[in-house]
Design a protein around this motif. Structure first.
Motif, PDB file in Angstrom:
ATOM      1  N   ARG A   1       3.700  43.526  16.301  1.00 52.69           N
ATOM      2  CA  ARG A   1       2.941  44.645  15.749  1.00 52.69           C
ATOM      3  C   ARG A   1       3.467  45.985  16.243  1.00 52.69           C
ATOM      4  O   ARG A   1       3.318  47.006  15.561  1.00 52.69           O
TER       5      ARG A   1
ATOM      6  N   PRO B   1       6.605  46.789  12.033  1.00 55.96           N
ATOM      7  CA  PRO B   1       6.198  47.643  10.899  1.00 55.96           C
ATOM      8  C   PRO B   1       7.125  48.818  10.635  1.00 55.96           C
ATOM      9  O   PRO B   1       7.575  49.022   9.496  1.00 55.96           O
TER      10      PRO B   1
ATOM     11  N   VAL C   1       2.061  54.349  10.236  1.00 54.02           N
ATOM     12  CA  VAL C   1       2.553  52.968  10.289  1.00 54.02           C
ATOM     13  C   VAL C   1       2.450  52.413  11.706  1.00 54.02           C
ATOM     14  O   VAL C   1       1.754  51.422  11.955  1.00 54.02           O
ATOM     15  N   GLU C   2       3.161  53.044  12.624  1.00 54.41           N
ATOM     16  CA  GLU C   2       3.181  52.540  13.997  1.00 54.41           C
ATOM     17  C   GLU C   2       1.788  52.486  14.622  1.00 54.41           C
ATOM     18  O   GLU C   2       1.320  51.427  15.057  1.00 54.41           O
TER      19      GLU C   2
ATOM     20  N   LEU D   1      -1.078  50.151  13.025  1.00 55.10           N
ATOM     21  CA  LEU D   1      -0.821  48.709  13.043  1.00 55.10           C
ATOM     22  C   LEU D   1      -0.525  48.181  14.439  1.00 55.10           C
ATOM     23  O   LEU D   1      -0.366  46.976  14.629  1.00 55.10           O
TER      24      LEU D   1
ATOM     25  N   GLY E   1      -2.471  46.726   5.613  1.00 58.27           N
ATOM     26  CA  GLY E   1      -1.186  47.214   6.114  1.00 58.27           C
ATOM     27  C   GLY E   1      -0.299  46.064   6.562  1.00 58.27           C
ATOM     28  O   GLY E   1       0.911  46.057   6.304  1.00 58.27           O
ATOM     29  N   GLY E   2      -0.904  45.079   7.230  1.00 55.48           N
ATOM     30  CA  GLY E   2      -0.133  43.922   7.667  1.00 55.48           C
ATOM     31  C   GLY E   2       0.427  43.134   6.489  1.00 55.48           C
ATOM     32  O   GLY E   2       1.575  42.662   6.529  1.00 55.48           O
TER      33      GLY E   2
ATOM     34  N   ILE F   1       3.401  45.114   5.143  1.00 57.72           N
ATOM     35  CA  ILE F   1       4.592  44.961   5.989  1.00 57.72           C
ATOM     36  C   ILE F   1       5.195  43.573   5.788  1.00 57.72           C
ATOM     37  O   ILE F   1       6.428  43.425   5.718  1.00 57.72           O
TER      38      ILE F   1
END
Length: 716
Positions: free
Chosen positions: A85, A89, A351-352, A355, A387-388, A391
């Motif tokens: 995680r 991503p 993003v970072e 997630l 979001g997961g 990705i």
């Protein structure tokens, strides 16, 4: 075993002063130096070495602290999930953007090597892939891979897996042997010190300047990471004066200025930036340098450092290629840095950070799965889940790039070209060439290899010197043409002889002869004194000649010339070592057909240049602009003609007019892409020469050595 507290009384490892925000700032400064030196100087800065040390410091330190907790879990999934995680991503987003940019606007960057690099990047093994590709770490240019910088992410990912495993072993020891934090430190410390010393000695084995393989190797880089773990363990005992921190920052900043050779890293010279980082760590956080490193700007750089590193290089390479510049100009460099900072900030925020795993690592008393399910009842939890999924979809898409490129190349290799529309070499001798798109497409030509390479019938560099896949013609898997025919044609030599297997295969099936390859990568057949092939090639070539003589073929075909300069600049010559091979065949009354080597492509500055990249960059109508001038690659006459005419059983074939007009050697002839890369011809073009080749081969197979009058090949 030393006395320790009971399991219920074990204490965690002693903390440092507090979380080192100044080291977050140092990480940002290190990556900023990487970006600046990549963009404006064209070499490495030592910032990656600092980044790796800090990664080891933070990550190994956290694993060691967790191992000493009385309720630590032995489940390896949770730390691995945390790493996924944290890293995947942003990497997936940048890789996807890079692939799309290459496909849409810089198709000249498409190569089979890049396709493999995409898979290796998402699998965190890019450093090993680059070693396998013999890829040196290149300065920013149109020839550099837009993914080469991700080697360090692969090293980091591999180290994280090692660190997790190491931490779990310590956790198990603490639980089963009732060890205290001090006990674990006494085990972990010497082990990490040993790995650090061994890895450093391995990195330094070449002296001050190493090799590309050493530069990328996880074994050579391990000492920088494990040294960070050693510092995390012993920093409370190794305090330095406050003035050490400014000195450390200065050492880091000066590294890129005073060190100009890339491959001094990660050997002894890497101690310069690494020592600078050590000084900052051991001087504590109460000094002027550390206060500067905790400024809002430094901490912002630290937050976006990972994404900044990911974005800056592909942006630099793609934009350099898009503008048609060989090297990035200053204005472009400024634009790249500005765009990289913006994209890095957006990636970190959207993003970072969303997630990332923000909760503490689960212990045996926690129920993370239940908590994750419960979070789906709330909007933030649902957003993270979506979001997961997004990705995961990007990762799945990225994993299709390599097989997708391979499928395109296979389809192009299997495509049957109508000679009425795709006459290829025959267009040089009067065949009509109506307007049609070039085939194979220049973007996939590099992925289409001749049959011997595909069928493992070409001996590669790392294979034994006594390997001959077509042993005396007995292995039908490595026999081409009419495999049941009595007449035999041998194709012998290196990778420049290999493409001629394609027209020989066609002719063999049409005219009843088998084709037996004796081919080794980078190994023309030489005997006696030679121009400088490798010892492995020399040994293999001697054995190949023995096999060929024992086989006693009707004709042996090979290339007869080579450019004067290694990079392909002419005039072409007969290299030392070739003639002794021909003489040996003549002594054994074996007929030899020597084909003048194809021209190697050069740009206007007489430097090696892949003409397919030029076509992709300038467009399909730029054939003349991407052509190589004949005078740069060929002598006025075939240099092999005068040599081979002195042997009774030898014939020279001047192929220069197959590839060139009076002035230019174009990259597309008769609507067929001539080259696979800078110096190897494509299968399709080689196959198009079959009528020309048969005119010279037929008399030799039938015993009539007089050249036919009014032949196609003599009409120029």
């Amino acid at each position: 075993m030393t006395a320790g507290t009971s399991a219920g009384q074990r204490t965690t490892a002693p903390s440092t002063d507090a979380y080192r925000l100044d080291l977050d700032g140092l990480r940002g400064v290190a990556i900023a130096l990487v970006v600046i030196f990549h963009v404006f100087v064209g070499r490495v800065s030592g910032g990656v070495d600092v980044f790796l040390l800090l990664s080891g410091y933070f990550f190994l330190g956290s694993q060691l602290r967790y191992a000493s907790r009385p309720d630590a879990s032995l489940n390896p999934w949770w730390p691995l999930w945390r790493v996924i995680r944290r890293l995947v991503p942003a990497l997936a987003v940048v890789l996807t953007a890079t692939v799309l940019a290459v496909l849409l606007v810089t198709r000249q960057l498409i190569t089979p090597e890049l396709a493999r690099q995409v898979t290796a990047s998402i699998g965190y093994v890019l450093n090993w892939e680059l070693i396998g590709q013999d890829a040196a770490y290149a300065a920013a240019s149109v020839d550099a891979s837009p993914l080469q910088h991700l080697w360090s992410m692969s090293v980091q990912g591999q180290f994280y897996v090692f660190a997790i495993g190491f931490g779990l072993v310590l956790t198990w020891l603490a639980r089963t042997r009732d060890l205290s934090a001090d006990d674990l430190r006494r085990i972990a410390g010497p082990a990490l010190i040993a790995v650090t010393v061994v890895s450093f000695l391995w990195a330094a084995r070449h002296g001050l300047v190493g090799t590309p393989g050493s530069y990328y190797s996880s074994f050579s880089r391990a000492w920088e990471l494990t040294l960070g773990g050693v510092l995390a363990l012993y920093q409370h005992k190794l305090r330095l004066p406050r003035w050490s921190a400014p000195l450390g920052v200065a050492l880091i900043a000066l590294t890129g200025v005073v060190v100009s050779e890339t491959f001094v890293f990660p050997g002894p010279v890497a101690l310069l930036p690494v020592s600078g980082a050590v000084l900052v760590i051991l001087s504590g956080r109460r000094n002027a340098a550390s206060r500067a490193l905790t400024s809002p700007f430094s901490l912002w750089l630290g937050n976006i450092a990972y994404s900044l590193y990911l974005w800056h290089w592909p942006l630099l390479i793609v934009l350099t290629a898009l503008t048609g510049r060989e090297k990035p100009p200053v204005v472009l460099g400024i634009a790249v840095i500005a765009a990289s900072l913006l994209l890095a900030d957006l990636t970190f925020r959207h993003v970072e950070s969303p997630l990332r795993q923000h909760r503490r690592r689960p212990t045996v008393t926690d129920h993370p799965v239940d908590e994750a399910r419960a979070s789906l009842d709330e909007i933030p939890g649902r957003a993270r889940a979506l979001g997961g999924i997004g990705i995961s979809a990007l990762v799945a898409g990225l994993l299709t790039v390599q097989p997708g490129y391979a499928a395109l190349a296979d389809n192009a290799a299997d495509e049957s070209l109508d000679p009425d529309h795709y006459p290829g070499a025959m267009a040089q001798f009067g065949a009509d060439s109506p307007h049609a798109p070039a085939r194979p497409e220049p973007a996939v030509a590099a992925g289409i290899f001749p049959a011997p390479g595909r069928d493992s019938c070409l001996v590669f560099l790392d294979e034994p010197t006594n390997l001959y896949p077509a042993e005396l013609g007995g292995d039908e898997d490595c026999i081409y043409g009419d495999t049941t025919a009595e007449r035999t044609v041998v194709i012998a030599g290196g990778s420049h002889a290999e493409p001629w297997t394609e027209p020989l295969d066609v002719l063999g099936r049409e005219h009843g002869f088998r084709v037996v390859p004796f081919l080794r990568q980078e190994c023309p057949i030489v005997l006696g004194a030679h121009y400088g092939v490798s010892p492995e090639c020399e040994t293999w070539a001697e054995g190949a000649v023995e096999h060929i003589i024992e086989l006693d073929p009707d004709v042996v075909v090979s290339t007869s010339t080579r450019p004067l300069e290694l990079a392909g600049l002419g005039p072409d010559i007969v290299p030392l070592g070739y003639e002794e091979f021909w003489a040996e065949l003549d002594r054994n009354e074996i007929t030899f057909l020597g084909l003048r080597d194809n021209p190697w492509t050069l740009n206007g500055d007489l430097e090696p240049a892949d003409a397919n990249y030029c076509l992709l960059d300038l467009g399909p109508d730029s054939v003349d602009e991407c052509a190589t001038r004949r005078e740069f690659v060929y002598a006025d006459a075939d240099p092999a003609e005068g040599v081979l005419s002195g042997y009774e059983f030898a014939t020279a074939v001047d192929t220069s007019d197959w590839f060139c007009g009076p002035v230019l050697c174009p990259p597309v002839i008769g609507n067929i892409t001539v080259y696979r890369d800078q110096n190897h011809i494509s299968n399709a073009f080689a196959t198009s020469t079959a009528p020309l080749l048969w005119e010279r081969l037929e008399p030799l197979l039938t015993g009539h050595t007089t050249r036919p009058e009014n032949s196609v090949a003599s009409r120029r």
